[in-house]
Structures are given as structure tokens and as C-alpha cells.
Design a protein around this motif. Sequence first.
Motif, PDB file in Angstrom:
ATOM      1  N   THR A  21       0.970  -1.212  -0.111  1.00 37.18           N
ATOM      2  CA  THR A  21      -0.026   0.029   0.143  1.00 37.18           C
ATOM      3  C   THR A  21       0.973   1.330   0.050  1.00 37.18           C
ATOM      4  OG1 THR A  21      -0.046   0.338   2.549  1.00 37.18           O
ATOM      5  CG2 THR A  21      -1.513  -1.317   1.525  1.00 37.18           C
ATOM      6  N   GLU A  22       0.336   2.469   0.003  1.00 40.27           N
ATOM      7  CA  GLU A  22       1.141   3.604  -0.030  1.00 40.27           C
ATOM      8  C   GLU A  22       1.876   3.802   1.293  1.00 40.27           C
ATOM      9  OE1 GLU A  22      -2.835   4.895   0.952  1.00 40.27           O
ATOM     10  OE2 GLU A  22      -1.880   3.618  -0.214  1.00 40.27           O
ATOM     11  N   THR A  23       1.285   3.127   2.289  1.00 43.40           N
ATOM     12  CA  THR A  23       1.697   3.231   3.605  1.00 43.40           C
ATOM     13  C   THR A  23       3.034   2.209   4.135  1.00 43.40           C
ATOM     14  OG1 THR A  23       0.005   2.106   4.533  1.00 43.40           O
ATOM     15  CG2 THR A  23      -0.210   4.249   4.667  1.00 43.40           C
ATOM     16  N   VAL A  24       2.488   0.963   4.183  1.00 39.78           N
ATOM     17  CA  VAL A  24       3.457  -0.052   4.366  1.00 39.78           C
ATOM     18  C   VAL A  24       2.930  -1.165   3.607  1.00 39.78           C
ATOM     19  CG1 VAL A  24       4.279   0.913   6.681  1.00 39.78           C
ATOM     20  CG2 VAL A  24       2.267  -0.924   6.487  1.00 39.78           C
ATOM     21  N   GLY A  51      -6.305   6.941   0.321  1.00 49.03           N
ATOM     22  CA  GLY A  51      -5.258   7.558   0.977  1.00 49.03           C
ATOM     23  C   GLY A  51      -5.271   6.723   2.359  1.00 49.03           C
ATOM     24  N   PRO A  52      -3.981   7.447   3.059  1.00 45.86           N
ATOM     25  CA  PRO A  52      -3.437   6.808   4.362  1.00 45.86           C
ATOM     26  C   PRO A  52      -4.208   7.349   5.391  1.00 45.86           C
ATOM     27  CG  PRO A  52      -2.116   8.981   3.629  1.00 45.86           C
ATOM     28  CD  PRO A  52      -3.042   8.669   2.707  1.00 45.86           C
ATOM     29  N   LEU A  53      -5.668   7.189   5.494  1.00 44.62           N
ATOM     30  CA  LEU A  53      -6.521   7.252   6.480  1.00 44.62           C
ATOM     31  C   LEU A  53      -7.384   6.184   6.941  1.00 44.62           C
ATOM     32  CD1 LEU A  53      -7.695   9.371   8.577  1.00 44.62           C
ATOM     33  CD2 LEU A  53      -9.563   9.816   6.829  1.00 44.62           C
ATOM     34  N   THR A  54      -7.409   5.728   8.094  1.00 47.05           N
ATOM     35  CA  THR A  54      -8.201   4.737   8.567  1.00 47.05           C
ATOM     36  C   THR A  54      -9.266   5.334   9.361  1.00 47.05           C
ATOM     37  OG1 THR A  54      -6.624   2.936   8.328  1.00 47.05           O
ATOM     38  CG2 THR A  54      -8.359   2.678   9.956  1.00 47.05           C
ATOM     39  N   LEU A  55     -10.550   4.779   9.233  1.00 49.73           N
ATOM     40  CA  LEU A  55     -11.902   5.138  10.128  1.00 49.73           C
ATOM     41  C   LEU A  55     -12.261   4.214  10.823  1.00 49.73           C
ATOM     42  CD1 LEU A  55     -13.571   7.516   7.463  1.00 49.73           C
ATOM     43  CD2 LEU A  55     -12.213   8.308   9.165  1.00 49.73           C
ATOM     44  N   VAL A  56     -12.403   4.478  12.134  1.00 48.99           N
ATOM     45  CA  VAL A  56     -13.242   3.536  13.032  1.00 48.99           C
ATOM     46  C   VAL A  56     -14.596   3.962  13.224  1.00 48.99           C
ATOM     47  CG1 VAL A  56     -13.154   2.438  15.459  1.00 48.99           C
ATOM     48  CG2 VAL A  56     -11.065   2.907  14.077  1.00 48.99           C
ATOM     49  N   LEU A  57     -15.617   3.009  12.665  1.00 47.93           N
ATOM     50  CA  LEU A  57     -16.809   3.311  12.553  1.00 47.93           C
ATOM     51  C   LEU A  57     -17.725   2.371  13.039  1.00 47.93           C
ATOM     52  CD1 LEU A  57     -16.707   4.942   8.781  1.00 47.93           C
ATOM     53  CD2 LEU A  57     -16.912   6.191  11.024  1.00 47.93           C
ATOM     54  N   PRO A  58     -18.943   2.397  13.369  1.00 46.53           N
ATOM     55  CA  PRO A  58     -19.738   1.537  13.776  1.00 46.53           C
ATOM     56  C   PRO A  58     -19.967   0.216  12.914  1.00 46.53           C
ATOM     57  CG  PRO A  58     -20.788   3.685  14.464  1.00 46.53           C
ATOM     58  CD  PRO A  58     -19.680   3.984  13.339  1.00 46.53           C
ATOM     59  N   LEU A  59     -19.979  -1.059  13.317  1.00 46.90           N
ATOM     60  CA  LEU A  59     -20.232  -1.948  12.516  1.00 46.90           C
ATOM     61  C   LEU A  59     -21.466  -2.332  11.961  1.00 46.90           C
ATOM     62  CD1 LEU A  59     -18.643  -4.497  11.053  1.00 46.90           C
ATOM     63  CD2 LEU A  59     -19.229  -5.625  13.352  1.00 46.90           C
ATOM     64  N   ARG A  60     -21.654  -2.445  10.728  1.00 43.94           N
ATOM     65  CA  ARG A  60     -23.156  -2.771  10.239  1.00 43.94           C
ATOM     66  C   ARG A  60     -23.533  -4.110  10.674  1.00 43.94           C
ATOM     67  NH1 ARG A  60     -26.270   0.712   6.985  1.00 43.94           N
ATOM     68  NH2 ARG A  60     -24.846   2.267   5.751  1.00 43.94           N
ATOM     69  N   GLU A  61     -24.538  -4.178  11.002  1.00 51.30           N
ATOM     70  CA  GLU A  61     -25.242  -5.491  11.314  1.00 51.30           C
ATOM     71  C   GLU A  61     -25.235  -6.370  10.001  1.00 51.30           C
ATOM     72  OE1 GLU A  61     -29.208  -7.850  13.236  1.00 51.30           O
ATOM     73  OE2 GLU A  61     -28.968  -5.649  13.437  1.00 51.30           O
ATOM     74  N   GLY A  62     -24.615  -7.640   9.987  1.00 49.93           N
ATOM     75  CA  GLY A  62     -24.980  -8.305   8.713  1.00 49.93           C
ATOM     76  C   GLY A  62     -23.719  -8.030   7.798  1.00 49.93           C
ATOM     77  N   PRO A  80       9.156  -0.158  -3.155  1.00 48.59           N
ATOM     78  CA  PRO A  80       9.234   0.660  -1.731  1.00 48.59           C
ATOM     79  C   PRO A  80       7.837   1.466  -1.808  1.00 48.59           C
ATOM     80  CG  PRO A  80      11.027   1.035  -3.155  1.00 48.59           C
ATOM     81  CD  PRO A  80      10.233   0.525  -3.971  1.00 48.59           C
ATOM     82  N   CYS A  81       7.397   1.459  -0.484  1.00 48.73           N
ATOM     83  CA  CYS A  81       6.097   2.356  -0.039  1.00 48.73           C
ATOM     84  C   CYS A  81       6.163   3.894  -0.112  1.00 48.73           C
ATOM     85  CB  CYS A  81       5.578   1.980   1.255  1.00 48.73           C
ATOM     86  SG  CYS A  81       5.086   0.130   1.165  1.00 48.73           S
TER      87      CYS A  81
END
Length: 319
Positions: free
Chosen positions: A34-37, A95-106, A176-177
Motif C-alpha cells: 500500500t502507499e503506507t506499508v 489514501g493513508p487514513l483509517t476510520l473506526v466506525l460502527p459495524l453494520r449488522e450483517g 518501496p512504499c
Amino acid sequence: MPEAVATRLIAPTGPGIAEAAALLRSGALVAFPTETVYGLGGDARSDLAVARIFAAKGRPRFNPLIVHLPDLAAAAAVAHFSPEAERLAAAFWPGPLTLVLPLREGAGLSPLVTAGNESVAIRVPAHPVAQALLRAFGGPLAAPSANPSGKVSPTRAAHVLAGLAGRVAAVVDGGPCAVGLESSIVALDPPRLLRPGGLPLEAIEACLGGPLASDPDPARPLAPGQLASHYAPAAALRLDAQAPVAGEVWIGFGAPVSGGALTLSASGDLVEAAANLFHALREADALAGPKGRIAVSPIPEKGLGRAINDRLRRAAAPR
């Protein structure tokens, strides 16, 4: 230890991507750039594949994994997006951003991915090889960094092979990343920074129109990279060092220091330093040996310097 396998190095060509996707569909593990690692990919819907990720890395089961998806539409099928989350995704994905969000049921993800949390960490990577693999595979990939747990993250295919050869089916070699630091991780409601990374804090706060709180909780992490000791070389680290002492391997920043063998950026460029960090730590570790010491020059606590210092502090933490 998982049973040893013959790890193949795969070129990032059409046939190579098809081979890697077929391996993933069979439940095997494939490392990819990935662009990060480099990430260690496994089918996020398969308990067996995700369990293999934990076994290959020697990773604690309470430490959740990031799910990689090709676009916002695929991500929205897995998690609930608030207006703030949609704004961040529109600005910074892929891009190099991760979001922690509520998991959808199913959502269909293995519960091992979220480590029992009701939230899920998701990212849309920008690297063309990662994008091609995600689309060829046709599903969500759980993909932590492709290295033994707690050790220095990989930014080249050779780094992956050094740590995981015999534990994964294949490595797709994409060179290389470019970013060289893991993604920044943000949780919302309220907005807070779980891990500084390849997207500067200032850019995230400008998009949201306000400051992010800091919310590390090593005892119950919501996302990867929150453990106190992480990214660690075998040699001991001394941080904020103005100069090396006898017997230390020096990693400089800015103007070269007399006797210094390694530098993150001779010009003091934080983007270059971020891209070079993990490779420099590996080189210094090899020079120092397991009982040696590494000294690291001070890094400004601004922009990508925050993420660099975060990785260095965790690398230097008691183990």
C-alpha cells in the motif's frame, strides 16, 4: 508456529494479481503493497484466513485489524458513516487514513477482525497494486502490517520476506512504499486520534473544522498500533539524541552529523523522513546487532513528525 509454506514472490502484473486473488479466495495469506506499508492480506469474511493472520504475525487476538476496501461504496456496506466520516472519506480516500466506525449488522466480517468491538477499522488504500488486488479479489481484505507482531513495519517486499517467509503464501512486489508510515487512525462521535500516521493531524483537523482529542487505550485497543511497545528493532533505542556515543549506531535528521552512517533526511524533510523511517531502523538494527544500541536525532513534533515520534517512542518502550 504455523506450518511452513513456500512463499512466492509475485510480480504486480495482470497475471500476478490474478494469482494473488486466487490465493486469497482459497484462504491463503498474501502480502501486498500500500502507499503506507506492506499489508498482510487475508479474506476478512473467513475465520480461518483471519486466524492465519494472527498466527503468522504472532499477534495478540485482542488487537483488531484494519479492513481494506476498494472504494467508499464498499466501505459503506460494512460500516455506518456519519456526516463527519463522509467528509473525511471524501477528502482523503483513497489514501493513508483509517476510520473506526460502527459495524453494520450483517456486514459479514469475521468477528476476529474487530476483536469483539462493535466498531470496525476501515481504509481505502491509494496504491494501484492494492487497488487492483482488491478489485480482483472482490471482497474485504483484513490487512495488518506484514511483519511479526511488534517488530519494525515493512516498506519493501524484502522486509516482508525477512520476517514472514515460510508463513505466507505470497508477496506481491510493488517496490518501496511512498508514505512509509502506517495510516492515521481516527474514531468519531466524538472525533479523536487513535494513531498518528501518514496523514498529518493538521489536515484532518482542517477538514473537520476543529481539534481531535487523543484517545489511546493500550488495554482495550479499538485499532492497531495502540500497544505501548511496538515497531521494535532488536537493538535498544535512545531518542532525542544530540550526537551518538561510543558503540551506538546513529540515525540523523537534518544536517549530517560527523560519523553518522544513516539519516532519515539530510535536508530535514519530514515527508522523506517518514518514507525512510522503517528501512533506516532495519539498517541500524543490522549494524548494531541484538545487544547494540541505536541513537536517533530529535524529530520536530509537527506534521508527519508527530507520527514519526509516535513510532520511535513505541519502538523504544520497555518490552
